[in-house]
Write a protein that holds these residues in place. Structure first.
Motif, PDB file in Angstrom:
ATOM      1  N   VAL B  58       0.827  -1.223   0.000  1.00 13.62           N
ATOM      2  CA  VAL B  58       0.000   0.000   0.000  1.00 13.62           C
ATOM      3  C   VAL B  58       0.854   1.263   0.000  1.00 13.62           C
ATOM      4  O   VAL B  58       0.315   2.373  -0.046  1.00 13.62           O
ATOM      5  N   GLY B  59       2.166   1.105   0.064  1.00 12.35           N
ATOM      6  CA  GLY B  59       3.047   2.260  -0.058  1.00 12.35           C
ATOM      7  C   GLY B  59       3.328   3.007   1.231  1.00 12.35           C
ATOM      8  O   GLY B  59       3.888   4.103   1.201  1.00 12.35           O
ATOM      9  N   THR B  60       2.967   2.430   2.361  1.00 13.20           N
ATOM     10  CA  THR B  60       3.316   3.074   3.636  1.00 13.20           C
ATOM     11  C   THR B  60       4.831   3.207   3.765  1.00 13.20           C
ATOM     12  O   THR B  60       5.354   4.214   4.248  1.00 13.20           O
ATOM     13  N   VAL B  61       5.521   2.145   3.337  1.00 16.49           N
ATOM     14  CA  VAL B  61       6.986   2.158   3.299  1.00 16.49           C
ATOM     15  C   VAL B  61       7.406   1.791   1.877  1.00 16.49           C
ATOM     16  O   VAL B  61       6.915   0.801   1.318  1.00 16.49           O
ATOM     17  N   VAL B  62       8.290   2.587   1.313  1.00 15.23           N
ATOM     18  CA  VAL B  62       8.815   2.298  -0.030  1.00 15.23           C
ATOM     19  C   VAL B  62      10.279   1.879   0.117  1.00 15.23           C
ATOM     20  O   VAL B  62      11.134   2.708   0.457  1.00 15.23           O
ATOM     21  N   PRO B  63      10.585   0.598  -0.111  1.00 15.48           N
ATOM     22  CA  PRO B  63      11.985   0.147   0.034  1.00 15.48           C
ATOM     23  C   PRO B  63      12.899   0.851  -0.959  1.00 15.48           C
ATOM     24  O   PRO B  63      12.495   1.163  -2.085  1.00 15.48           O
ATOM     25  N   LEU B  64      14.127   1.067  -0.531  1.00 18.18           N
ATOM     26  CA  LEU B  64      15.136   1.564  -1.475  1.00 18.18           C
ATOM     27  C   LEU B  64      15.393   0.526  -2.548  1.00 18.18           C
ATOM     28  O   LEU B  64      15.586   0.859  -3.717  1.00 18.18           O
ATOM     29  N   LEU B  65      15.397  -0.759  -2.135  1.00 16.98           N
ATOM     30  CA  LEU B  65      15.621  -1.874  -3.053  1.00 16.98           C
ATOM     31  C   LEU B  65      14.820  -3.075  -2.586  1.00 16.98           C
ATOM     32  O   LEU B  65      14.636  -3.269  -1.380  1.00 16.98           O
ATOM     33  N   ILE B  66      14.335  -3.880  -3.532  1.00 15.68           N
ATOM     34  CA  ILE B  66      13.819  -5.214  -3.240  1.00 15.68           C
ATOM     35  C   ILE B  66      14.670  -6.184  -4.052  1.00 15.68           C
ATOM     36  O   ILE B  66      14.750  -6.071  -5.285  1.00 15.68           O
ATOM     37  N   LEU B  67      15.312  -7.120  -3.357  1.00 15.10           N
ATOM     38  CA  LEU B  67      16.341  -7.958  -3.976  1.00 15.10           C
ATOM     39  C   LEU B  67      16.047  -9.437  -3.767  1.00 15.10           C
ATOM     40  O   LEU B  67      15.407  -9.836  -2.791  1.00 15.10           O
ATOM     41  N   SER B  68      16.578 -10.245  -4.674  1.00 15.29           N
ATOM     42  CA  SER B  68      16.604 -11.687  -4.454  1.00 15.29           C
ATOM     43  C   SER B  68      17.665 -11.997  -3.400  1.00 15.29           C
ATOM     44  O   SER B  68      18.515 -11.145  -3.077  1.00 15.29           O
ATOM     45  N   HIS B  69      17.634 -13.219  -2.901  1.00 14.90           N
ATOM     46  CA  HIS B  69      18.668 -13.616  -1.939  1.00 14.90           C
ATOM     47  C   HIS B  69      20.061 -13.457  -2.546  1.00 14.90           C
ATOM     48  O   HIS B  69      20.962 -12.892  -1.907  1.00 14.90           O
ATOM     49  N   ALA B  70      20.227 -13.923  -3.782  1.00 19.13           N
ATOM     50  CA  ALA B  70      21.555 -13.864  -4.418  1.00 19.13           C
ATOM     51  C   ALA B  70      22.032 -12.427  -4.574  1.00 19.13           C
ATOM     52  O   ALA B  70      23.204 -12.111  -4.302  1.00 19.13           O
ATOM     53  N   ASP B  71      21.150 -11.544  -4.995  1.00 15.17           N
ATOM     54  CA  ASP B  71      21.556 -10.147  -5.193  1.00 15.17           C
ATOM     55  C   ASP B  71      21.807  -9.442  -3.857  1.00 15.17           C
ATOM     56  O   ASP B  71      22.688  -8.575  -3.756  1.00 15.17           O
ATOM     57  N   CYS B  72      21.038  -9.807  -2.838  1.00 17.99           N
ATOM     58  CA  CYS B  72      21.253  -9.184  -1.529  1.00 17.99           C
ATOM     59  C   CYS B  72      22.589  -9.616  -0.930  1.00 17.99           C
ATOM     60  O   CYS B  72      23.280  -8.813  -0.291  1.00 17.99           O
ATOM     61  N   LEU B  73      22.966 -10.881  -1.158  1.00 16.60           N
ATOM     62  CA  LEU B  73      24.285 -11.338  -0.697  1.00 16.60           C
ATOM     63  C   LEU B  73      25.394 -10.475  -1.288  1.00 16.60           C
ATOM     64  O   LEU B  73      26.346 -10.108  -0.587  1.00 16.60           O
ATOM     65  N   ILE B  74      25.275 -10.135  -2.564  1.00 17.13           N
ATOM     66  CA  ILE B  74      26.283  -9.302  -3.213  1.00 17.13           C
ATOM     67  C   ILE B  74      26.320  -7.916  -2.565  1.00 17.13           C
ATOM     68  O   ILE B  74      27.382  -7.382  -2.248  1.00 17.13           O
ATOM     69  N   LEU B  75      25.142  -7.350  -2.334  1.00 19.62           N
ATOM     70  CA  LEU B  75      25.087  -6.021  -1.708  1.00 19.62           C
ATOM     71  C   LEU B  75      25.740  -6.042  -0.322  1.00 19.62           C
ATOM     72  O   LEU B  75      26.459  -5.120   0.060  1.00 19.62           O
ATOM     73  N   MET B  76      25.495  -7.119   0.438  1.00 19.02           N
ATOM     74  CA  MET B  76      26.016  -7.179   1.806  1.00 19.02           C
ATOM     75  C   MET B  76      27.543  -7.239   1.855  1.00 19.02           C
ATOM     76  O   MET B  76      28.146  -6.959   2.887  1.00 19.02           O
ATOM     77  N   GLU B  77      28.170  -7.628   0.731  1.00 22.91           N
ATOM     78  CA  GLU B  77      29.628  -7.657   0.695  1.00 22.91           C
ATOM     79  C   GLU B  77      30.234  -6.290   0.390  1.00 22.91           C
ATOM     80  O   GLU B  77      31.456  -6.125   0.418  1.00 22.91           O
ATOM     81  N   SER B  78      29.394  -5.302   0.092  1.00 26.54           N
ATOM     82  CA  SER B  78      29.908  -3.981  -0.284  1.00 26.54           C
ATOM     83  C   SER B  78      30.415  -3.234   0.942  1.00 26.54           C
ATOM     84  O   SER B  78      30.112  -3.581   2.093  1.00 26.54           O
ATOM     85  N   ASN B  79      31.181  -2.176   0.685  1.00 20.82           N
ATOM     86  CA  ASN B  79      31.756  -1.393   1.781  1.00 20.82           C
ATOM     87  C   ASN B  79      30.699  -0.670   2.607  1.00 20.82           C
ATOM     88  O   ASN B  79      30.973  -0.248   3.726  1.00 20.82           O
ATOM     89  N   GLU B  80      29.517  -0.518   2.042  1.00 23.65           N
ATOM     90  CA  GLU B  80      28.443   0.147   2.784  1.00 23.65           C
ATOM     91  C   GLU B  80      27.854  -0.755   3.875  1.00 23.65           C
ATOM     92  O   GLU B  80      27.232  -0.298   4.813  1.00 23.65           O
ATOM     93  N   TRP B  81      28.058  -2.077   3.715  1.00 23.63           N
ATOM     94  CA  TRP B  81      27.418  -3.026   4.640  1.00 23.63           C
ATOM     95  C   TRP B  81      28.395  -3.887   5.415  1.00 23.63           C
ATOM     96  O   TRP B  81      28.021  -4.485   6.425  1.00 23.63           O
ATOM     97  N   SER B  82      29.628  -4.020   4.978  1.00 26.45           N
ATOM     98  CA  SER B  82      30.584  -4.907   5.640  1.00 26.45           C
ATOM     99  C   SER B  82      31.877  -4.170   5.931  1.00 26.45           C
ATOM    100  O   SER B  82      32.447  -3.518   5.051  1.00 26.45           O
ATOM    101  N   GLU B  83      32.340  -4.316   7.186  1.00 28.17           N
ATOM    102  CA  GLU B  83      33.626  -3.752   7.582  1.00 28.17           C
ATOM    103  C   GLU B  83      34.742  -4.482   6.850  1.00 28.17           C
ATOM    104  O   GLU B  83      34.660  -5.689   6.620  1.00 28.17           O
ATOM    105  N   PRO B  84      35.800  -3.765   6.485  1.00 27.75           N
ATOM    106  CA  PRO B  84      36.967  -4.478   5.960  1.00 27.75           C
ATOM    107  C   PRO B  84      37.520  -5.416   7.028  1.00 27.75           C
ATOM    108  O   PRO B  84      37.447  -5.126   8.220  1.00 27.75           O
ATOM    109  N   ILE B  85      38.019  -6.569   6.603  1.00 33.08           N
ATOM    110  CA  ILE B  85      38.542  -7.575   7.516  1.00 33.08           C
ATOM    111  C   ILE B  85      39.957  -7.208   7.930  1.00 33.08           C
ATOM    112  O   ILE B  85      40.755  -6.733   7.113  1.00 33.08           O
ATOM    113  N   GLU B  86      40.269  -7.456   9.209  1.00 36.03           N
ATOM    114  CA  GLU B  86      41.612  -7.138   9.709  1.00 36.03           C
ATOM    115  C   GLU B  86      42.676  -7.897   8.909  1.00 36.03           C
ATOM    116  O   GLU B  86      42.461  -8.986   8.479  1.00 36.03           O
TER     117      GLU B  86
END
Lengths: 243, 86
Positions: B58-86
């Motif tokens: 109904v548009g109460t909340v408009v997501p920035l993105l709606i992703l498949s599991h595979a595409d969301c996994l890729i996003l989660m690896e980005s610098n916006e979502w994951s700290e660089p590893i020591e």
């Protein structure tokens, strides 16, 4: 704690899973379920942090899901020593050491099959050992843990801090406050065995005993520590793919 | 019966829109267990792909993105979502 002496009894559970008797006429040990993690936001939050272990042993079964630094057990804050983060990275199990960095504790587990891992830490000898599928893989002396506040402890399964979300299956996560023998947890059959007689402090069975036919989405601690866990996961995350 | 996690959709939501999210329709059920972007401005929710939450429909909340599991996994690896590893 050797010589548990489990006998295999041809008992078929409700899902056709081969069960084995724990001996003495008790209820047969059955492993019907594991949990699958999505690698995005799935984890389990323990109701409280574990005790600070001096010596400890950590046993678990896993399927590798690719990626790096995916957490089996970890801490929500920067503390916990060795148990701040036990991870899968580069197809092996590792912990973070101040001196040697992400230090390998296992043989390769990156074939998509179930594998068993046992990690033991002897505080007197300051030595950590890692076993893969019943065989000693690594002995590391002069352990130099990171984040030494509340060493060695953890409060999450499947994530550390707010990162490193695990991305495949985990089963039978068990902790003892002593260095156990590999024969206590591995009988050569390649499947989990009943650990009741080893008196674990924590034993999260990853769905077994946590609701039928629908998973409660929480975990019961079957060890003496009694720290249950709350998940972020849907009931479908409990699956019948088990080691 | 859904295959997990392949049959789930993932929504990236602005933290400022959290008040419009009905957590009874999504996972996690507890707003205290959300995964946030590193700057805290976004978080992730998920739902069965044939059960889109009504607050999105109904548009109460408009997501920035709606992703498949595979595409969301890729996003989660980005610098916006994951700290660089020591």
């Amino acid at each position: 704690m050797n010589g548990v002496g489990y006998g295999i009894t041809p008992f078929m559970g409700t899902h056709g899973i081969l069960a084995r008797s724990s001996g003495g006429g008790g209820v047969p040990f059955v492993n019907e379920y594991s949990l699958t993690f999505d690698g995005i936001s799935d984890y389990l939050n323990l109701d409280s942090k574990t005790q600070n272990f001096n010596d400890f042993s950590l046993s678990f079964w896993l399927v590798w899901g690719g990626g790096n630094y995916k957490t089996i057990v970890g801490s929500s804050v920067a503390e916990g020593g060795i148990l701040w983060g036990i991870v899968q990275a580069g197809g092996t199990i590792r912990y973070y050491d101040n001196t040697s960095g992400w230090t390998i504790l296992s043989s390769s587990i990156s074939d998509g099959n179930w594998h068993h891992i046992l990690i033991t830490y002897d505080s007197t000898a300051n030595t950590i050992k890692g076993y893969t599928d019943g065989s000693l893989s690594v002995t590391k002396t002069s352990v130099d843990p990171v984040y030494t506040t509340n060493e060695h402890s953890f409060d999450q399964i499947g994530a550390r801090l707010s990162t490193g979300f695990y991305n495949e299956k985990l089963d039978e996560i068990t902790v003892w406050d002593s260095v156990i023998d590999i024969a206590d947890v591995w009988d050569g059959s390649g499947i989990p065995i009943d650990l009741t007689s080893t008196n674990p402090v924590h034993w999260w069975r990853m769905g077994d005993g946590d609701g039928d036919p629908t998973w409660s989405t929480n975990l019961t601690d079957h060890g003496s520590g009694g720290i249950n866990a709350t998940s972020t996961m849907p009931p479908e995350a409990r699956v019948t793919d088990v080691p | 019966m859904h295959n997990y996690p392949q049959d789930y959709k993932y929504g990236i939501i602005l933290t400022a829109d959290m008040g419009g999210v009905d957590f009874s329709q999504v996972y996690p059920k507890d707003s205290g267990q959300l995964r946030y972007s590193l700057d805290g401005t976004q978080f992730v929710i998920k739902w069965e792909d044939d059960h889109e939450p009504t607050f999105i429909t109904v548009g109460t909340v408009v997501p920035l993105l709606i992703l498949s599991h595979a595409d969301c996994l890729i996003l989660m690896e980005s610098n916006e979502w994951s700290e660089p590893i020591e």
